[in-house]
Design an enzyme around this catalytic site. Structure first.
Site, short mmCIF file in Angstrom:
data_model
loop_
_atom_site.label_atom_id
_atom_site.label_comp_id
_atom_site.label_asym_id
_atom_site.label_seq_id
_atom_site.Cartn_x
_atom_site.Cartn_y
_atom_site.Cartn_z
N PRO A 2 44.16 34.73 33.82
CA PRO A 2 44.57 35.18 35.13
C PRO A 2 43.73 36.04 36.03
O PRO A 2 43.82 35.87 37.22
CB PRO A 2 45.86 35.94 34.86
CG PRO A 2 45.81 36.31 33.45
CD PRO A 2 44.71 35.57 32.82
N GLU A 3 43.01 37.02 35.71
CA GLU A 3 42.52 37.93 36.75
C GLU A 3 41.36 37.34 37.56
O GLU A 3 40.91 36.25 37.27
CB GLU A 3 42.18 39.29 36.12
CG GLU A 3 43.40 39.90 35.45
CD GLU A 3 43.15 41.24 34.81
OE1 GLU A 3 42.55 42.09 35.48
OE2 GLU A 3 43.56 41.44 33.66
N LYS A 59 44.16 36.40 42.99
CA LYS A 59 44.41 35.46 41.89
C LYS A 59 44.95 34.13 42.38
O LYS A 59 45.38 33.31 41.58
CB LYS A 59 45.40 36.09 40.90
CG LYS A 59 44.94 37.45 40.36
CD LYS A 59 46.03 38.12 39.54
CE LYS A 59 45.66 39.56 39.21
NZ LYS A 59 46.76 40.30 38.57
N ARG A 260 52.69 48.69 30.95
CA ARG A 260 51.56 47.93 30.39
C ARG A 260 50.70 48.85 29.54
O ARG A 260 50.54 50.03 29.84
CB ARG A 260 50.68 47.35 31.52
CG ARG A 260 51.46 46.70 32.64
CD ARG A 260 52.18 45.47 32.17
NE ARG A 260 51.25 44.43 31.75
CZ ARG A 260 50.64 43.59 32.58
NH1 ARG A 260 50.83 43.66 33.87
NH2 ARG A 260 49.84 42.66 32.12
#
Length: 272
Positions: A2-3, A59, A260
């Site tokens: 993802p990033e 993203k 997180r």
DNA sequence: ACGGATGTTCGCGC
DNA sequence: CGCGCGAACATCCG
């Protein structure tokens, strides 16, 4: 997958894959990758489409085709594009596919279905509300430390949470926010409102450094979490709690911020 | 077997 | 309205 660095890699790869041949056929299973009605639009409007350009904002992947057809793709947590020859096996968790004239097939694979695909007709993808809501993109717009400080200073949230807010800076997630704050020597739990000009300069440099390092690293290595076995952690502090800080050798610790896991060096990044 | 994982979004409560 | 928190999404890996 993802990033920002991985999405940038996906953008470059898709650009090359789609440069030659038009799409002959588009097919997809009914999954929640597509929002309401999106799947029918995907199958109907991408058939015969010829690529015009591939953009990335944060993203988000933005594929524009001739004739005003646009495809927006967010990879979520586990999405990726995979190329197969037409005769090759269907990769695991293929959710949608673009069959190119010439035989190659591009599969969108996403085991956890956190990603999404939208098809838009007759508009510029950059004008979509979800794209306009993004903050500056570090590669496209650069990072202006003053603007970054202004955005951070307006919230009392932890600076790491704010850096992962796509409206503040587009493209950073848990990994690169962790890395950038280590570079900047700023504790991830510090209130964003306490960030001053000099801090913002170091955060901007930290983001640039960690993105640049990732873009210079083979994608299989940056994706080591999903690739699993055999791939070494290419990051300096992310997922390295218990190991020595690469700068001062103090043991890296971890805490939870904004739900997180956050790794940090208790000596380089003093608590707020 | 249990817990955690790169992300986003929603509901709830203060 | 802002914000924190937990849950949800579905699967894999150690």
């Amino acid at each position: 997958m993802p990033e920002l660095p991985e999405v940038e890699h996906a953008a470059r790869t898709l650009r090359a894959w789609l440069a030659g041949a038009p799409i002959a056929r588009a097919r997809a299973a009914p999954t929640r990758i597509f929002r309401s009605g999106g799947r029918a639009l995907f199958e109907r409007r991408l058939a015969g489409a010829r690529l015009e350009r591939v953009d990335r904002r944060g993203k988000m992947l933005l594929l524009s085709f001739e004739g005003g057809v646009g495809l927006l793709c967010h990879l979520g947590m586990t999405g990726k594009w995979v190329r197969r020859e037409g005769s090759g096996p269907v990769p695991p968790h293929s959710r949608a596919r673009l069959e190119l004239a010439g035989g190659a097939v591009l599969h969108y694979c996403d085991p956890r279905l956190f990603g999404r695909i939208e098809v838009h007709v007759g508009l510029d993808l950059l004008t979509l509300p979800s794209v306009r809501a993004l903050g500056p993109d570090p590669l496209v717009d650069g990072i202006d430390p003053s603007a970054l400080r202004d955005r951070l200073s307006r919230t009392g949230r932890a600076v790491k949470v704010a850096l992962m807010d796509q409206a503040v800076i587009a493209g950073a997630g848990n990994i690169y926010a962790t890395e950038a704050l280590w570079h900047a020597r700023i504790h991830p739990a510090r209130p964003a409102s306490s960030i001053r000009r000099g801090d913002a300069v170091r955060i901007a440099r930290g983001l640039e450094a960690s993105f640049a390092a990732a873009l210079a690293t083979p994608v299989e290595e940056i994706a080591y979490l999903s690739e699993g076995r055999g791939v070494d952690n290419p990051f300096l502090v992310y997922d390295r709690a218990g190991e020595p800080c690469p700068r001062c050798r103090r043991t890296i610790e971890k805490t939870t911020i904004g739900g997180r896991t956050s790794a940090f060096c208790p000596r380089c990044q003093r608590a707020p």
